[in-house]
Write an enzyme that holds these catalytic residues in place. Structure first.
Site, PDB file in Angstrom:
ATOM      1  N   GLU A 171      27.678   5.245  -8.748  1.00  0.00           N
ATOM      2  CA  GLU A 171      26.703   4.501  -9.539  1.00  0.00           C
ATOM      3  C   GLU A 171      25.862   3.708  -8.554  1.00  0.00           C
ATOM      4  O   GLU A 171      26.369   2.827  -7.867  1.00  0.00           O
ATOM      5  CB  GLU A 171      27.458   3.567 -10.494  1.00  0.00           C
TER       6      GLU A 171
ATOM      7  N   GLN B 214      10.128  -1.998 -10.752  1.00  0.00           N
ATOM      8  CA  GLN B 214       9.401  -0.917 -10.091  1.00  0.00           C
ATOM      9  C   GLN B 214      10.318  -0.254  -9.075  1.00  0.00           C
ATOM     10  O   GLN B 214      10.988  -0.941  -8.308  1.00  0.00           O
ATOM     11  CB  GLN B 214       8.165  -1.503  -9.392  1.00  0.00           C
TER      12      GLN B 214
ATOM     13  N   ASN C  68      10.321   2.573  -5.874  1.00  0.00           N
ATOM     14  CA  ASN C  68       9.426   3.218  -4.923  1.00  0.00           C
ATOM     15  C   ASN C  68      10.235   4.150  -4.024  1.00  0.00           C
ATOM     16  O   ASN C  68      11.430   3.934  -3.822  1.00  0.00           O
ATOM     17  CB  ASN C  68       8.725   2.178  -4.043  1.00  0.00           C
TER      18      ASN C  68
ATOM     19  N   HIS D 205       6.988  -6.688   5.963  1.00  0.00           N
ATOM     20  CA  HIS D 205       6.135  -6.978   4.808  1.00  0.00           C
ATOM     21  C   HIS D 205       6.784  -7.950   3.825  1.00  0.00           C
ATOM     22  O   HIS D 205       8.000  -8.026   3.725  1.00  0.00           O
ATOM     23  CB  HIS D 205       5.824  -5.680   4.051  1.00  0.00           C
TER      24      HIS D 205
ATOM     25  N   LYS E  40      13.867  -7.003  -3.030  1.00  0.00           N
ATOM     26  CA  LYS E  40      13.994  -5.548  -2.925  1.00  0.00           C
ATOM     27  C   LYS E  40      15.470  -5.185  -2.794  1.00  0.00           C
ATOM     28  O   LYS E  40      16.237  -5.880  -2.125  1.00  0.00           O
ATOM     29  CB  LYS E  40      13.237  -5.036  -1.701  1.00  0.00           C
TER      30      LYS E  40
ATOM     31  N   HIS F 122      10.403  -7.925   5.106  1.00  0.00           N
ATOM     32  CA  HIS F 122      11.257  -6.741   5.143  1.00  0.00           C
ATOM     33  C   HIS F 122      10.600  -5.619   5.939  1.00  0.00           C
ATOM     34  O   HIS F 122       9.382  -5.425   5.871  1.00  0.00           O
ATOM     35  CB  HIS F 122      11.522  -6.250   3.707  1.00  0.00           C
TER      36      HIS F 122
ATOM     37  N   TYR G 207      13.516   2.108  -2.900  1.00  0.00           N
ATOM     38  CA  TYR G 207      13.727   0.684  -3.129  1.00  0.00           C
ATOM     39  C   TYR G 207      13.264   0.262  -4.508  1.00  0.00           C
ATOM     40  O   TYR G 207      12.300   0.777  -5.043  1.00  0.00           O
ATOM     41  CB  TYR G 207      13.098  -0.179  -2.040  1.00  0.00           C
TER      42      TYR G 207
ATOM     43  N   ASP H  39      -0.016  -2.255  10.207  1.00  0.00           N
ATOM     44  CA  ASP H  39       1.158  -2.840  10.863  1.00  0.00           C
ATOM     45  C   ASP H  39       0.933  -3.116  12.353  1.00  0.00           C
ATOM     46  O   ASP H  39       1.732  -3.804  12.977  1.00  0.00           O
ATOM     47  CB  ASP H  39       2.384  -1.946  10.670  1.00  0.00           C
TER      48      ASP H  39
END
Length: 189
Positions: A28, A46, A48, A61, A71, A118, A131, A169
């Protein structure tokens, strides 16, 4: 799920219970009730996924309030070094980081709370990275600090000459020159 606390409060590593047999495995990957009991009360809104090749570094970020994000990250294929940097002004661990290797074999997940930058480096030929975020992406609230900031002391486990970065970046400020939008005393949830 097993929760492994790190030296920075709120940043945790999660190990799922894996069930293996001759057919393969099952686990799980997320349970809202158990997550809220063991980690924190938040609601993910959300999901991603990114695909990257060896040498890619994405980060560091964050999203500024009012769209700050937590996250919950994991690797589906390959391996990354995942990093969370405390950017909460006044925090006893401000500027410090936790790094954890996430792989398709260890099935670990890493929770990065609001108030942290992160990023991750890709350690294998190819990575599929997933994530969950507890706030929607808001481009007007993007923030970042330089992945190579020497004050942070992050060993990305990638030789400097092989690092692959996005154009964005390549130009982020060091933490000392970054406007921090989080205060340690502020309640972020």
């Amino acid at each position: 799920m097993k929760i492994i606390k790190t030296f920075i409060e709120g940043v945790v590593i999660i190990e799922p219970r894996l069930f293996k047999d001759e057919r393969g495995y099952f686990f799980e990957s997320f349970n809202q009730v158990e997550f809220e009991e063991k980690v924190c009360k938040t609601r993910f809104v959300q999901d991603n996924e990114s695909k990257s090749s060896y040498g890619v570094i994405r980060g560091l970020h964050f999203q500024k309030p009012p769209f700050a994000q937590s996250k919950l990250v994991r690797v589906v294929k390959g391996a990354v070094l995942d990093v969370a940097v405390d950017i909460r002004k006044g925090s006893p661990t401000f500027g410090q980081h936790v790094a954890v290797e996430l792989t398709e074999e260890n099935h670990r997940q890493f929770f990065i709370p609001r108030g942290f930058a992160h990023g991750f480096s890709v350690l294998t030929e190819e990575v599929i990275f997933q994530y969950k975020c507890d706030n929607f992406y808001a481009p007007q609230c993007e923030g970042a600090i330089a992945w190579g900031d020497s004050d942070l002391g992050i060993n990305w486990k990638i030789p400097a000459g092989t690092v692959i970065l996005s154009e964005k970046d390549k130009v982020h400020p060091n933490l000392r020159n970054c406007e921090c939008f989080f205060n340690y005393s502020e309640i972020l949830y």
